[in-house]
Write an enzyme that holds these catalytic residues in place. Structure first.
Site, PDB file in Angstrom:
ATOM      1  N   SER A 200       0.786  -1.195  -0.019  1.00  0.00           N
ATOM      2  CA  SER A 200      -0.210  -0.289   0.596  1.00  0.00           C
ATOM      3  C   SER A 200       0.508   1.225  -0.154  1.00  0.00           C
ATOM      4  O   SER A 200       0.482   2.259  -0.423  1.00  0.00           O
ATOM      5  CB  SER A 200      -1.179  -0.345   1.136  1.00  0.00           C
ATOM      6  OG  SER A 200      -0.179  -0.141   2.306  1.00  0.00           O
ATOM      7  N   HIS A 228      -5.520  -3.645  -2.172  1.00  0.00           N
ATOM      8  CA  HIS A 228      -5.202  -2.803  -3.122  1.00  0.00           C
ATOM      9  C   HIS A 228      -5.089  -3.090  -4.758  1.00  0.00           C
ATOM     10  O   HIS A 228      -4.629  -2.427  -5.649  1.00  0.00           O
ATOM     11  CB  HIS A 228      -3.498  -1.682  -3.039  1.00  0.00           C
ATOM     12  CG  HIS A 228      -4.292  -0.763  -1.688  1.00  0.00           C
ATOM     13  ND1 HIS A 228      -4.403  -0.014  -1.931  1.00  0.00           N
ATOM     14  CD2 HIS A 228      -4.124  -0.553  -0.451  1.00  0.00           C
ATOM     15  CE1 HIS A 228      -4.367   0.923  -0.838  1.00  0.00           C
ATOM     16  NE2 HIS A 228      -3.716   0.507   0.012  1.00  0.00           N
ATOM     17  N   LYS A 272     -12.527  -0.924  -0.762  1.00  0.00           N
ATOM     18  CA  LYS A 272     -11.811  -0.537  -1.538  1.00  0.00           C
ATOM     19  C   LYS A 272     -12.263  -0.282  -3.642  1.00  0.00           C
ATOM     20  O   LYS A 272     -12.960   0.341  -3.606  1.00  0.00           O
ATOM     21  CB  LYS A 272      -9.923  -1.123  -1.820  1.00  0.00           C
ATOM     22  CG  LYS A 272      -9.771  -0.007  -0.387  1.00  0.00           C
ATOM     23  CD  LYS A 272      -8.118  -0.618  -0.197  1.00  0.00           C
ATOM     24  CE  LYS A 272      -8.058  -0.478   0.693  1.00  0.00           C
ATOM     25  NZ  LYS A 272      -7.058  -0.995   2.165  1.00  0.00           N
TER      26      LYS A 272
HETATM   27  C1  PLP Z   1      -6.542  -1.306   3.044  1.00  0.00           C
HETATM   28  C2  PLP Z   1      -6.060  -3.209   3.675  1.00  0.00           C
HETATM   29  C3  PLP Z   1      -6.683  -3.181   4.864  1.00  0.00           C
HETATM   30  C4  PLP Z   1      -7.760  -2.878   5.566  1.00  0.00           C
HETATM   31  O1  PLP Z   1      -9.375  -3.162   5.066  1.00  0.00           O
HETATM   32  P1  PLP Z   1     -11.048  -3.079   5.808  1.00  0.00           P
HETATM   33  O2  PLP Z   1     -11.515  -3.945   4.774  1.00  0.00           O
HETATM   34  O3  PLP Z   1     -10.568  -1.640   5.610  1.00  0.00           O
HETATM   35  O4  PLP Z   1      -9.997  -3.441   6.982  1.00  0.00           O
HETATM   36  C5  PLP Z   1      -6.375  -5.141   4.681  1.00  0.00           C
HETATM   37  N1  PLP Z   1      -5.208  -4.702   3.820  1.00  0.00           N
HETATM   38  C6  PLP Z   1      -4.494  -4.742   3.285  1.00  0.00           C
HETATM   39  C7  PLP Z   1      -3.304  -5.076   2.366  1.00  0.00           C
HETATM   40  C8  PLP Z   1      -5.173  -3.178   3.152  1.00  0.00           C
HETATM   41  O5  PLP Z   1      -4.095  -2.563   2.015  1.00  0.00           O
END
Ligand code: PLP
Length: 418
Positions: A200, A228, A272
């Site tokens: 990320s 992501h 996302k």
């Molecule tokens: C954004 C992210 C998360 C968190 O996801 P949520 O559904 O908001 O808890 C978990 N793992 C990775 C790799 C992320 O980039």
């Protein structure tokens, strides 16, 4: 009568907050008064509102405010009400959960999937449930915070679960760790290799075929969190495994010709690119998702994903399956943005993802740059210590399929004025 007490928490917390302000690291929450989209309305500290180009959301496919996604949520709310009022195994499993999980499995190309209120929760369920004493969890040093915490939880909850970290994307270092595990008398169970698909903060990707090959060599399991990558990577946006030709049940059809092997288990988010609003999932073989249903503490003791959110998420995935051109649009936009930003004299970390980090070095500098960009109508966040190592602060630009070239040009014009 007044009671005066000395409470350690109050004094030390005031100290921490003061230090953050003095160090220029204090985060100010920005409040949106509009839906998430290519542009958003922000409320300033004086109560005024203005529209800015949003280049820091994870709304990669522009589905967060898609009319069909919104409508699906409203329909779900009408049909099933607001609350699940239960955990999954008691009376909190509704038709939309079943439908969403079938859809995720089809989209991911896995035999099964199971949902959570967030990907954070999915990871917190997976590691402590899957790992047993004698196992070792081997994790990339740049893995997401919830993987790190999930692994820590596993090793704290079950004495004898080992953990170790390998240098970011360093296959030689990983092999050393796997070899050491093989020669360690205390590691008698399963070895697990754990990685983000798309990282990320850097926007780079894990070399999944190489990781698979190493896992096969040492009988290790491969777990990938592609939060992501889902909706972004691969021709149809399935994720980093599709990018590498590792989808093995494409649309339910098993493909034995797949020479890159496959990922054992995935975790991912529905908050996302797959713009349902929120939620997370585990996808992979049925025995793993069944074990989670039976034993995963966050699903045994915490409410199910709200049904309305499950309905929105399912619609978002349906749209993605129906309109793969959104993924291409995102790729085109990202290529355009990278070209323009580089052309303006800034250095962007190169990768095939929609995350474009511009390294600026100092945390305070990154924060002041993002503040200036916001004044210029461009919403980009500066990330510094402790999210990234000291001296590696950056502006993280995230591109969406919803952006037009005008939006990206506005970013580049603002960058030039810095
Ligand atoms: C954004 C992210 C998360 C968190 O996801 P949520 O559904 O908001 O808890 C978990 N793992 C990775 C790799 C992320 O980039």
């Amino acid at each position: 009568m007044t009671i005066t007490t000395h409470r350690p928490f109050d004094a030390r917390t005031d100290d921490i907050l003061r230090q953050l302000v003095e160090g220029g690291q204090y985060k100010h929450l920005q409040t949106l008064t509009s839906p998430m989209d290519a542009t958003v309305r922000l409320r300033g500290s004086d109560g005024s509102e203005r529209e800015v180009v949003c280049l820091c959301s994870n709304n990669y496919l522009g589905l967060a405010n898609h009319p069909e996604v919104v409508e699906a949520g409203i329909e779900g709310l009408r049909k099933y009400g607001a609350g699940t009022a239960s955990v999954r195994f008691i009376c909190g499993t509704f038709e939309p959960h079943e439908k969403l999980e079938e859809l995720i499995a089809r989209y991911m190309g896995t035999p099964s999937a199971y949902t959570f209120v967030s990907c954070w929760t999915a990871n917190e369920a997976l590691y402590p449930t899957f790992a047993e004493p004698g196992d070792i969890l081997i994790s990339d040093e740049l893995n997401h915070a919830c993987i790190i915490d999930g692994i820590r939880l596993a090793s704290t909850m079950k004495k004898g679960v080992h953990k170790t970290v390998y240098k970011h994307a360093d296959l030689d270092n990983l092999e050393e760790k796997l070899k050491a595990a093989q020669n360690n008398d205390e590691v008698t169970g399963q070895a697990w290799v754990v990685t983000d698909g798309v990282f990320s903060m850097e926007g780079d990707i894990a070399d999944l075929p190489a990781l698979r090959a190493l896992c096969d060599k040492y009988d290790a399991m491969l777990v990938v969190d592609d939060s992501h990558g889902h909706g972004v990577m691969g021709a149809r946006g399935r994720g980093t495994h599709e990018h590498f030709g590792m989808v093995d049940h494409l649309d339910g059809h098993h493909d034995d010709t797949d020479e890159n092997g496959r990922v054992d288990y995935f975790t991912g988010t529905l908050g996302k690119a797959l713009g349902g609003g929120a939620g997370g999932f585990i996808a992979g073989d049925k025995r793993g998702t069944e074990l989670i249903v039976q034993r995963g503490r966050p699903t045994l003791f915490s409410n199910a994903l709200p049904v309305t959110v499950a309905c929105s998420a399912a619609k978002a995935i349906e749209i993605l399956l129906r309109e793969p051109e959104r993924v291409q649009q995102l790729k085109d936009n990202t290529a355009y943005a990278r070209r323009k930003i580089t052309g303006a004299g800034f250095e962007v970390i190169d990768s095939p993802t929609a995350i474009c980090p511009i390294i600026v070095g100092d945390t305070a500098k990154a924060i002041s740059m993002s503040k200036r960009l916001l004044e210029l109508g461009v919403f980009v966040i500066g990330f510094g210590y402790p999210v990234v190592p000291e001296g590696h602060a950056r502006l993280r630009i995230q591109i969406s399929a919803a952006h037009t070239t005008e939006h990206i040009d506005a970013l580049v014009d603002a960058l030039k004025k810095l």
